[in-house]
Design an enzyme around this catalytic site. Sequence first.
Site, PDB file in Angstrom:
ATOM      1  N   GLY A  15      -9.991   3.446  -5.300  1.00 39.47           N
ATOM      2  CA  GLY A  15     -11.067   3.260  -3.854  1.00 39.47           C
ATOM      3  C   GLY A  15     -11.478   4.153  -4.356  1.00 39.47           C
ATOM      4  O   GLY A  15     -11.786   5.501  -4.913  1.00 39.47           O
ATOM      5  N   ARG A  76      -9.224  -2.288  -9.219  1.00 39.06           N
ATOM      6  CA  ARG A  76      -8.000  -2.008  -8.744  1.00 39.06           C
ATOM      7  C   ARG A  76      -7.332  -3.163 -10.160  1.00 39.06           C
ATOM      8  O   ARG A  76      -8.193  -4.175 -10.591  1.00 39.06           O
ATOM      9  CB  ARG A  76      -7.250  -2.668  -7.754  1.00 39.06           C
ATOM     10  CG  ARG A  76      -8.204  -1.937  -6.542  1.00 39.06           C
ATOM     11  CD  ARG A  76      -7.263  -2.189  -5.032  1.00 39.06           C
ATOM     12  NE  ARG A  76      -7.570  -0.836  -4.487  1.00 39.06           N
ATOM     13  CZ  ARG A  76      -8.030   0.452  -3.495  1.00 39.06           C
ATOM     14  NH1 ARG A  76      -9.122  -1.462  -3.768  1.00 39.06           N
ATOM     15  NH2 ARG A  76      -8.109   1.080  -3.791  1.00 39.06           N
ATOM     16  N   GLY A 106      -6.199   8.189  -6.558  1.00 40.21           N
ATOM     17  CA  GLY A 106      -5.257   8.186  -4.996  1.00 40.21           C
ATOM     18  C   GLY A 106      -4.228   8.740  -5.617  1.00 40.21           C
ATOM     19  O   GLY A 106      -3.791   7.742  -6.682  1.00 40.21           O
ATOM     20  N   ASP A 107      -3.326   7.895  -4.859  1.00 42.57           N
ATOM     21  CA  ASP A 107      -1.631   7.923  -5.152  1.00 42.57           C
ATOM     22  C   ASP A 107      -1.743   6.311  -5.919  1.00 42.57           C
ATOM     23  O   ASP A 107      -0.432   6.289  -6.705  1.00 42.57           O
ATOM     24  CB  ASP A 107      -0.939   8.099  -3.664  1.00 42.57           C
ATOM     25  CG  ASP A 107      -0.850   6.574  -2.684  1.00 42.57           C
ATOM     26  OD1 ASP A 107      -1.645   6.005  -2.884  1.00 42.57           O
ATOM     27  OD2 ASP A 107       0.439   6.918  -1.769  1.00 42.57           O
ATOM     28  N   THR A 130      -9.816  11.005  -3.265  1.00 41.19           N
ATOM     29  CA  THR A 130      -9.710   9.908  -1.692  1.00 41.19           C
ATOM     30  C   THR A 130     -10.417  10.686  -0.419  1.00 41.19           C
ATOM     31  O   THR A 130     -10.071  11.548  -0.302  1.00 41.19           O
ATOM     32  CB  THR A 130      -8.237   9.568  -1.585  1.00 41.19           C
ATOM     33  OG1 THR A 130      -8.348   8.971  -0.666  1.00 41.19           O
ATOM     34  CG2 THR A 130      -7.687  10.316  -1.978  1.00 41.19           C
ATOM     35  N   ASP A 132      -9.051   9.691   2.157  1.00 44.90           N
ATOM     36  CA  ASP A 132      -8.116   9.360   2.991  1.00 44.90           C
ATOM     37  C   ASP A 132      -7.335  10.546   2.628  1.00 44.90           C
ATOM     38  O   ASP A 132      -6.834  11.175   4.157  1.00 44.90           O
ATOM     39  CB  ASP A 132      -7.742   7.989   2.292  1.00 44.90           C
ATOM     40  CG  ASP A 132      -7.972   6.930   3.070  1.00 44.90           C
ATOM     41  OD1 ASP A 132      -9.398   7.198   3.763  1.00 44.90           O
ATOM     42  OD2 ASP A 132      -7.787   6.370   2.420  1.00 44.90           O
ATOM     43  N   ASP A 134      -5.119  11.706   1.595  1.00 41.20           N
ATOM     44  CA  ASP A 134      -3.483  11.738   2.086  1.00 41.20           C
ATOM     45  C   ASP A 134      -2.539  11.653   1.124  1.00 41.20           C
ATOM     46  O   ASP A 134      -1.663  11.221   0.758  1.00 41.20           O
ATOM     47  CB  ASP A 134      -3.269   9.790   1.994  1.00 41.20           C
ATOM     48  CG  ASP A 134      -3.655   8.973   1.021  1.00 41.20           C
ATOM     49  OD1 ASP A 134      -4.806   9.517   0.566  1.00 41.20           O
ATOM     50  OD2 ASP A 134      -3.994   7.733   1.427  1.00 41.20           O
ATOM     51  N   ARG A 176      -6.513   4.145   6.058  1.00 45.40           N
ATOM     52  CA  ARG A 176      -5.586   2.239   6.606  1.00 45.40           C
ATOM     53  C   ARG A 176      -3.701   3.521   6.932  1.00 45.40           C
ATOM     54  O   ARG A 176      -2.555   2.761   7.518  1.00 45.40           O
ATOM     55  CB  ARG A 176      -4.755   2.030   5.222  1.00 45.40           C
ATOM     56  CG  ARG A 176      -5.867   0.653   5.240  1.00 45.40           C
ATOM     57  CD  ARG A 176      -4.803  -0.022   3.928  1.00 45.40           C
ATOM     58  NE  ARG A 176      -5.592  -0.011   3.023  1.00 45.40           N
ATOM     59  CZ  ARG A 176      -6.979   0.152   1.659  1.00 45.40           C
ATOM     60  NH1 ARG A 176      -7.783  -0.915   2.599  1.00 45.40           N
ATOM     61  NH2 ARG A 176      -6.645   0.616   0.410  1.00 45.40           N
ATOM     62  N   GLY A 190     -16.629  15.587  20.084  1.00 44.58           N
ATOM     63  CA  GLY A 190     -15.195  15.784  21.844  1.00 44.58           C
ATOM     64  C   GLY A 190     -15.255  14.202  21.589  1.00 44.58           C
ATOM     65  O   GLY A 190     -15.244  14.443  22.676  1.00 44.58           O
ATOM     66  N   ARG A 260     -17.872   5.585   2.646  1.00 40.13           N
ATOM     67  CA  ARG A 260     -17.396   5.881   1.059  1.00 40.13           C
ATOM     68  C   ARG A 260     -18.701   5.886   0.606  1.00 40.13           C
ATOM     69  O   ARG A 260     -18.541   6.562  -0.796  1.00 40.13           O
ATOM     70  CB  ARG A 260     -16.767   4.417   0.563  1.00 40.13           C
ATOM     71  CG  ARG A 260     -15.962   4.064   1.261  1.00 40.13           C
ATOM     72  CD  ARG A 260     -14.609   2.985  -0.444  1.00 40.13           C
ATOM     73  NE  ARG A 260     -13.439   2.532   0.528  1.00 40.13           N
ATOM     74  CZ  ARG A 260     -12.666   3.722   0.145  1.00 40.13           C
ATOM     75  NH1 ARG A 260     -12.787   4.519  -0.797  1.00 40.13           N
ATOM     76  NH2 ARG A 260     -11.474   3.338   0.759  1.00 40.13           N
TER      77      ARG A 260
HETATM   78  P1  ADP Z   1      -5.596   4.159  -5.293  1.00 42.15           P
HETATM   79  O1  ADP Z   1      -5.477   5.233  -5.982  1.00 42.15           O
HETATM   80  O2  ADP Z   1      -7.021   4.175  -4.498  1.00 42.15           O
HETATM   81  O3  ADP Z   1      -4.456   4.356  -4.028  1.00 42.15           O
HETATM   82  P2  ADP Z   1      -4.630   1.744  -5.395  1.00 42.15           P
HETATM   83  O4  ADP Z   1      -3.580   1.776  -4.696  1.00 42.15           O
HETATM   84  O5  ADP Z   1      -5.117  -0.035  -5.405  1.00 42.15           O
HETATM   85  O6  ADP Z   1      -6.059   2.672  -5.127  1.00 42.15           O
HETATM   86  O7  ADP Z   1      -4.131   2.251  -6.962  1.00 42.15           O
HETATM   87  C1  ADP Z   1      -4.780   1.525  -8.269  1.00 42.15           C
HETATM   88  C2  ADP Z   1      -4.305   1.089  -9.232  1.00 42.15           C
HETATM   89  O8  ADP Z   1      -3.604   1.758  -9.628  1.00 42.15           O
HETATM   90  C3  ADP Z   1      -3.534  -0.324  -9.018  1.00 42.15           C
HETATM   91  O9  ADP Z   1      -4.702  -1.411  -9.211  1.00 42.15           O
HETATM   92  C4  ADP Z   1      -2.854  -0.547 -10.591  1.00 42.15           C
HETATM   93  O10 ADP Z   1      -3.741  -0.803 -11.751  1.00 42.15           O
HETATM   94  C5  ADP Z   1      -2.000   1.079 -10.067  1.00 42.15           C
HETATM   95  N1  ADP Z   1      -1.160   1.003  -9.796  1.00 42.15           N
HETATM   96  C6  ADP Z   1      -0.968   1.297  -8.766  1.00 42.15           C
HETATM   97  N2  ADP Z   1       0.218   1.424  -8.184  1.00 42.15           N
HETATM   98  C7  ADP Z   1       1.037   1.363  -9.151  1.00 42.15           C
HETATM   99  C8  ADP Z   1       2.351   1.027 -10.019  1.00 42.15           C
HETATM  100  N3  ADP Z   1       3.317   1.390  -8.749  1.00 42.15           N
HETATM  101  N4  ADP Z   1       2.821   0.570 -11.133  1.00 42.15           N
HETATM  102  C9  ADP Z   1       1.496  -0.057 -11.668  1.00 42.15           C
HETATM  103  N5  ADP Z   1      -0.145   0.714 -11.841  1.00 42.15           N
HETATM  104  C10 ADP Z   1      -0.202   0.896 -10.351  1.00 42.15           C
END
Ligand code: ADP
Length: 327
Positions: A15, A76, A106-107, A130, A132, A134, A176, A190, A260
């Site tokens: 994101g 993604r 992000g994570d 990010t 969020d 998070d 989310r 508030g 965003r």
């Molecule tokens: P964010 O980084 O914002 O949390 P996503 O969860 O969509 O967003 O992850 C971004 C991209 O990172 C994914 O589209 C994918 O290419 C890669 N990615 C996420 N999780 C994994 C995973 N478990 N293994 C390999 N690549 C991953």
Amino acid sequence: MEKKVTKIGVLTSGGDSPGMNACVRAVVRTALYHGLEVYGIMRGYSGMVEDEIIKMESRSVANIIQRGGTILKTSRCKEFFEYEGRKKAYENLKKHDIDGLVIIGGDGSFKGAQLFSNEFDIPCIGLAGTIDKDIAGTDFTIGFDTAVNTAVEAIDKIRDTADAHDRLFVIEVMGRDAGYIALHSGISTGAENILIPECKTVMEEIITQLAEKERRKKLVNLIVVAEGDEFGGANEVAKFIKEKLPHQEVRVCILGHIQRGGSPSCIDRVIASRMGYHAVECLMEGKHNVFVGIVNNKMSYIPLDEAVKKKQRISEEWMKIVKILAS
Ligand code: ADP
């Protein structure tokens, strides 16, 4: 002895968040300052897989610090979930002799980075981009401050009209898995109730409170709900209230993607600049596969896999503050 990094790749992934550009700028300029070559990888991991990799100069990042979105684009990338996709990405990096990566995302992006660096021995530095907030291991994430201020500005406006009509508004903000935007924007406007995924939402309690307020003729109420609250989003909350209190005037407002976008706040620009600078220093000092955050106004370095595993917690005390101040 760790291998010396000489060519760095930088990407924005997952994101988007306001401040990513400021961070890319800091990575590029710090790398160039140290005499390293630096490459921009387009559209997150997709650019790595598809070899959309461009050499960056100082001027490539001119006039972007104030811009939202990301000049490198983001996406993604399905292929990166598969070993074959990651191998292709590695071969493309080798083609350009890139031997270190800075990933702003992000994570999910860090999970991908962790896997990739274990498989192919490319040191990766993760920076939290990010809205969020998070991710554990940092007090700030790039974009949160801007997003939450956008939400505050919108909710203030909604309160004006709610007040004019004596209405109840249910406002949905992003988040989310995390309720930070809801919590901070709710407290600072508030809001009478804040519903977040980290705390159990008991709608019956809210209905009792609303009925009591109705009796006291306190008709203006704002309920801020994070999109990931387990009860459902703003529409579900409003539907439930209308069923239980049919004569309440209830309106819904879903803030959506405006949270965003926009020019990053001063805080986001500053933290993005600090994080980008330190990410390059990390690669140069041999601190590999780390997540760079800011804790108590000091740089903090934790292993990337720890940042992936841990989540920020919201303590009970926050919810107590909400209850007391909105009573
Ligand atoms: P964010 O980084 O914002 O949390 P996503 O969860 O969509 O967003 O992850 C971004 C991209 O990172 C994914 O589209 C994918 O290419 C890669 N990615 C996420 N999780 C994994 C995973 N478990 N293994 C390999 N690549 C991953």
